[in-house]
Motif scaffolding. Structure first.
Motif, PDB file in Angstrom:
ATOM      1  N   LEU A  49       0.833  -1.204   0.000  1.00 46.34           N
ATOM      2  CA  LEU A  49       0.000   0.000   0.000  1.00 46.34           C
ATOM      3  C   LEU A  49       0.870   1.258   0.000  1.00 46.34           C
ATOM      4  CD1 LEU A  49      -3.069   0.576   2.342  1.00 46.34           C
ATOM      5  CD2 LEU A  49      -1.315   2.314   2.129  1.00 46.34           C
ATOM      6  N   ILE A  50       1.886   1.284   0.849  1.00 49.47           N
ATOM      7  CA  ILE A  50       2.760   2.456   0.973  1.00 49.47           C
ATOM      8  C   ILE A  50       3.515   2.706  -0.330  1.00 49.47           C
ATOM      9  CG2 ILE A  50       4.801   3.388   2.132  1.00 49.47           C
ATOM     10  CD1 ILE A  50       3.887   1.828   4.642  1.00 49.47           C
ATOM     11  N   CYS A  51       4.091   1.664  -0.891  1.00 50.64           N
ATOM     12  CA  CYS A  51       4.887   1.823  -2.109  1.00 50.64           C
ATOM     13  C   CYS A  51       4.035   2.343  -3.273  1.00 50.64           C
ATOM     14  CB  CYS A  51       5.540   0.496  -2.493  1.00 50.64           C
ATOM     15  SG  CYS A  51       6.852  -0.013  -1.340  1.00 50.64           S
ATOM     16  N   LYS A  52       2.848   1.798  -3.416  1.00 51.99           N
ATOM     17  CA  LYS A  52       1.960   2.257  -4.485  1.00 51.99           C
ATOM     18  C   LYS A  52       1.542   3.708  -4.269  1.00 51.99           C
ATOM     19  CE  LYS A  52      -0.002  -2.225  -5.800  1.00 51.99           C
ATOM     20  NZ  LYS A  52      -1.230  -3.073  -5.800  1.00 51.99           N
ATOM     21  N   LYS A  53       1.291   4.057  -2.998  1.00 53.37           N
ATOM     22  CA  LYS A  53       0.840   5.417  -2.710  1.00 53.37           C
ATOM     23  C   LYS A  53       1.959   6.429  -2.927  1.00 53.37           C
ATOM     24  CE  LYS A  53      -2.468   8.036  -1.804  1.00 53.37           C
ATOM     25  NZ  LYS A  53      -3.680   8.015  -2.624  1.00 53.37           N
ATOM     26  N   LYS A  54       3.162   6.079  -2.506  1.00 52.02           N
ATOM     27  CA  LYS A  54       4.298   6.974  -2.709  1.00 52.02           C
ATOM     28  C   LYS A  54       4.546   7.196  -4.207  1.00 52.02           C
ATOM     29  CE  LYS A  54       7.289   6.906   1.321  1.00 52.02           C
ATOM     30  NZ  LYS A  54       8.664   6.681   1.802  1.00 52.02           N
ATOM     31  N   ALA A  55       4.467   6.141  -4.981  1.00 49.92           N
ATOM     32  CA  ALA A  55       4.687   6.255  -6.418  1.00 49.92           C
ATOM     33  C   ALA A  55       3.640   7.155  -7.051  1.00 49.92           C
ATOM     34  CB  ALA A  55       4.652   4.870  -7.064  1.00 49.92           C
ATOM     35  N   LEU A  56       2.395   7.035  -6.612  1.00 53.47           N
ATOM     36  CA  LEU A  56       1.321   7.849  -7.159  1.00 53.47           C
ATOM     37  C   LEU A  56       1.510   9.316  -6.809  1.00 53.47           C
ATOM     38  CD1 LEU A  56      -1.320   7.803  -8.729  1.00 53.47           C
ATOM     39  CD2 LEU A  56      -2.527   7.394  -6.573  1.00 53.47           C
ATOM     40  N   ILE A  57       1.940   9.587  -5.566  1.00 48.81           N
ATOM     41  CA  ILE A  57       2.167  10.972  -5.135  1.00 48.81           C
ATOM     42  C   ILE A  57       3.299  11.604  -5.937  1.00 48.81           C
ATOM     43  CG2 ILE A  57       3.010  12.409  -3.226  1.00 48.81           C
ATOM     44  CD1 ILE A  57       1.409  10.672  -1.338  1.00 48.81           C
ATOM     45  N   GLU A  58       4.374  10.848  -6.110  1.00 51.40           N
ATOM     46  CA  GLU A  58       5.507  11.369  -6.882  1.00 51.40           C
ATOM     47  C   GLU A  58       5.108  11.611  -8.335  1.00 51.40           C
ATOM     48  OE1 GLU A  58       8.570   8.506  -6.342  1.00 51.40           O
ATOM     49  OE2 GLU A  58       8.874   9.007  -4.212  1.00 51.40           O
ATOM     50  N   GLU A  59       4.304  10.727  -8.884  1.00 58.67           N
ATOM     51  CA  GLU A  59       3.861  10.867 -10.273  1.00 58.67           C
ATOM     52  C   GLU A  59       3.013  12.112 -10.462  1.00 58.67           C
ATOM     53  OE1 GLU A  59       0.764   8.544 -13.232  1.00 58.67           O
ATOM     54  OE2 GLU A  59       1.878   7.389 -11.745  1.00 58.67           O
ATOM     55  N   ARG A  60       2.198  12.420  -9.456  1.00 58.51           N
ATOM     56  CA  ARG A  60       1.284  13.559  -9.584  1.00 58.51           C
ATOM     57  C   ARG A  60       1.823  14.801  -8.892  1.00 58.51           C
ATOM     58  NH1 ARG A  60      -4.727  11.134  -8.855  1.00 58.51           N
ATOM     59  NH2 ARG A  60      -5.199  13.273  -9.461  1.00 58.51           N
ATOM     60  N   ASP A  61       3.100  14.731  -8.474  1.00 57.59           N
ATOM     61  CA  ASP A  61       3.802  15.895  -7.928  1.00 57.59           C
ATOM     62  C   ASP A  61       3.109  16.482  -6.715  1.00 57.59           C
ATOM     63  OD1 ASP A  61       4.841  19.160  -9.087  1.00 57.59           O
ATOM     64  OD2 ASP A  61       5.920  17.689  -7.864  1.00 57.59           O
ATOM     65  N   GLY A  62       2.619  15.614  -5.834  1.00 58.78           N
ATOM     66  CA  GLY A  62       2.052  16.088  -4.573  1.00 58.78           C
ATOM     67  C   GLY A  62       0.603  16.496  -4.637  1.00 58.78           C
ATOM     68  N   ILE A  63      -0.013  16.442  -5.848  1.00 58.62           N
ATOM     69  CA  ILE A  63      -1.420  16.859  -5.963  1.00 58.62           C
ATOM     70  C   ILE A  63      -2.330  15.887  -5.239  1.00 58.62           C
ATOM     71  CG2 ILE A  63      -3.324  17.236  -7.595  1.00 58.62           C
ATOM     72  CD1 ILE A  63      -1.236  18.069  -9.640  1.00 58.62           C
ATOM     73  N   GLU A  64      -1.891  14.659  -5.107  1.00 59.63           N
ATOM     74  CA  GLU A  64      -2.723  13.581  -4.551  1.00 59.63           C
ATOM     75  C   GLU A  64      -3.274  13.921  -3.185  1.00 59.63           C
ATOM     76  OE1 GLU A  64      -4.536   9.801  -4.847  1.00 59.63           O
ATOM     77  OE2 GLU A  64      -3.531  11.099  -6.267  1.00 59.63           O
ATOM     78  N   ALA A  65      -2.470  14.561  -2.328  1.00 61.42           N
ATOM     79  CA  ALA A  65      -2.918  14.854  -0.965  1.00 61.42           C
ATOM     80  C   ALA A  65      -4.144  15.725  -0.976  1.00 61.42           C
ATOM     81  CB  ALA A  65      -1.794  15.530  -0.182  1.00 61.42           C
ATOM     82  N   GLU A  66      -4.206  16.669  -1.943  1.00 60.21           N
ATOM     83  CA  GLU A  66      -5.359  17.556  -2.018  1.00 60.21           C
ATOM     84  C   GLU A  66      -6.556  16.857  -2.642  1.00 60.21           C
ATOM     85  OE1 GLU A  66      -7.622  20.854  -1.436  1.00 60.21           O
ATOM     86  OE2 GLU A  66      -5.580  20.507  -0.727  1.00 60.21           O
ATOM     87  N   VAL A  67      -6.266  15.960  -3.598  1.00 51.50           N
ATOM     88  CA  VAL A  67      -7.346  15.309  -4.333  1.00 51.50           C
ATOM     89  C   VAL A  67      -8.144  14.360  -3.452  1.00 51.50           C
ATOM     90  CG1 VAL A  67      -7.840  13.690  -6.213  1.00 51.50           C
ATOM     91  CG2 VAL A  67      -6.229  15.566  -6.558  1.00 51.50           C
TER      92      VAL A  67
END
Length: 478
Positions: A234-252
């Motif tokens: 879960l952590i690895c997938k989430k970190k990869a997604l955050i890096e891919e979207r340049d931090g936008i994920e936290a807001e989304v």
């Protein structure tokens, strides 16, 4: 008393003591033999002993380990504010949770709390209400097939709801255990916790060499691997997604913990993130679940209270289907009183253990020597008639309607190491109850009637739980 026991503890034990027989070498350990229900009864018996003693405290020996039990809020507050070190017993929880926030040594705890605290800031928690309501509506759908069908246990429905909610709010991932009865992470997590609880209070299981020879250890290793593999993925997938979207994920998606951890000091490592996720899964799931389930159980037994809660919900929300807002929940004063009274009678974490690294003087004049193990009985403080009156065992939400919360009320602990997510838990509990009560009426289960002469059967299973599975019946309000 054995001659080899430290004199400072022997003197304090002579001052406090307990009503049980003392045996050479093992002390009072024989009194703790039994299953999880027996253990809870033993702890409650200890608390009642404390009410009757001069200092509202007792002492006991588990082998060569000396414990002081406290059942008075003023003494408890001094301990919880001054003594931040966890008791040795937490070494057994570290097997699964490592140095997660709840169990970490003080030095590690300071940094971890600093990183994690923003996740539960009010401006973020308010956004979680939508997530809570979404997952609570899944419970509503699942209960539809149970209407008028006799007894059901609330526990499985609510614990799955709570785990889905904590994973989505804190980590931005919906693991959807509500729709997956055989979800491997959920089942492994529940089993591992049950075995940890059994080990905590049984001194003969504290010896690692012996414990590792038992079949339960093999099962613990198996379930631990399932848990760790799932969370690491879960952590690895989430970190990869955050890096891919340049931090936008936290807001989304309201995911915050991984993102925020990068902005303060040094980011959490993979191991640290796993530890905090598991601690939040424990605290966010079991605390909320226990609070919700006990409230539903009590409402089923007190129909007048349930209807008063429902009337308040109707007055605040009418029949509108609009999404719940935090400001709506704050208007539900009686609902909050009902939840508080439930948490008073049945605090999810009934006991807190601390370790004194230096002498500590209590308000009663008793001095806890360096090296003392201290158990704060939250259950005892909440049931102490000196602070709540002779109706202490009655379910009476009106005692919380004045708006003033007594210092003898501490379901989320007290002091610097109190529960960082208490507002989160209260919003989760309130949102779920509102969502369920708008659709259903809960009535007593067949053959399960509770009163002062026939109290609930309780067990100690890391959290305090109902032996009979929080059994109720469901009726539709439509």
């Amino acid at each position: 008393m054995d001659r080899w026991k430290p004199n400072k503890f022997v003197k304090l034990h002579q001052q406090l003591g307990n009503d049980w027989t003392y045996f050479p070498i093992i002390g009072n350990a024989i009194s703790f033999i039994g299953n999880n229900e027996d253990l809870m009864n033993i702890f409650m018996n200890l608390s009642v002993q404390g009410f009757k003693r001069k200092h509202n405290a007792i002492s006991l020996w588990l082998g060569n380990m000396f414990f002081v039990g406290i059942m008075d809020p003023d003494q408890a507050i001094v301990v919880l504010r001054s003594t931040l070190n966890k008791n040795y017993i937490h070494k057994y929880t570290k097997y699964l949770f490592g140095n997660g926030l709840v169990f970490a040594p003080v030095g590690i705890w300071h940094r971890r709390r600093k990183i994690l605290a923003p996740t539960f800031a009010p401006r973020y928690v308010s956004k979680y209400v939508t997530v809570f309501e979404t997952h609570a509506k899944i419970v509503v759908k699942k209960l539809a097939s149970k209407v008028g069908k006799g007894n059901i246990s609330c526990w499985d429905y609510i614990s799955r709801y709570a785990l889905d909610s904590i994973c989505e709010t804190a980590f931005g991932v919906n693991i959807d255990v509500q729709r997956q009865p055989d979800h491997p992470f959920f089942n492994a997590f529940v089993e591992n916790l049950k075995n940890i609880a059994a080990r905590l209070c049984q001194p003969w299981l504290h010896v690692d060499a012996l414990y590792k020879l038992l079949p339960v250890y093999i099962r613990q290793e198996h379930t631990k691997k399932i848990i760790y593999d799932f969370v690491n993925d879960l952590i690895c997938k989430k970190k990869a997604l955050i890096e891919e979207r340049d931090g936008i994920e936290a807001e989304v998606d309201n995911q915050l913990m991984i993102e925020i951890s990068k902005n303060i000091d040094k980011a959490y490592t993979l191991e640290e993130l796993r530890e905090e996720i598991l601690v939040l899964a424990l605290a966010g799931t079991d605390t909320s679940t226990v609070g919700i389930c006990f409230t539903i159980l009590l409402l089923s037994q007190y129909s007048d209270v349930q209807e008063r809660v429902y009337k308040e919900i109707q007055e605040v929300l009418s029949d509108s289907e609009k999404p719940l807002q935090m400001e709506d929940l704050f208007k539900l004063k009686y609902m909050k009183a009902v939840i508080n009274e439930t948490l008073r009678l049945y605090p999810p974490v009934p006991f807190i253990a601390r370790y004194c690294k230096q002498d500590l003087k209590l308000p009663t004049g008793v001095i806890l020597p360096e090296g003392s193990n201290v158990v704060i009985s939250i259950w005892g403080i909440h049931h102490n008639p000196q602070h709540w009156g002779e109706d202490v065992n009655d379910f009476n939400p009106d005692r919380f309607m004045s708006g003033q919360i007594p210092n003898a009320f501490m379901p989320f602990s007290h002091g610097p190491r109190n529960c960082v997510g208490y507002q989160y838990a209260m919003l989760s509990i309130t949102t779920t109850l509102v969502t369920l009560l708008r659709q259903y009426r809960f009535t007593p289960a067949t053959n399960f009637t509770y009163d002062k002469n026939n109290p609930l059967r309780l067990s100690y299973d890391v959290m305090m739980k109902h032996v009979d599975g929080f059994t109720v019946q469901v009726e539709s309000r439509g």
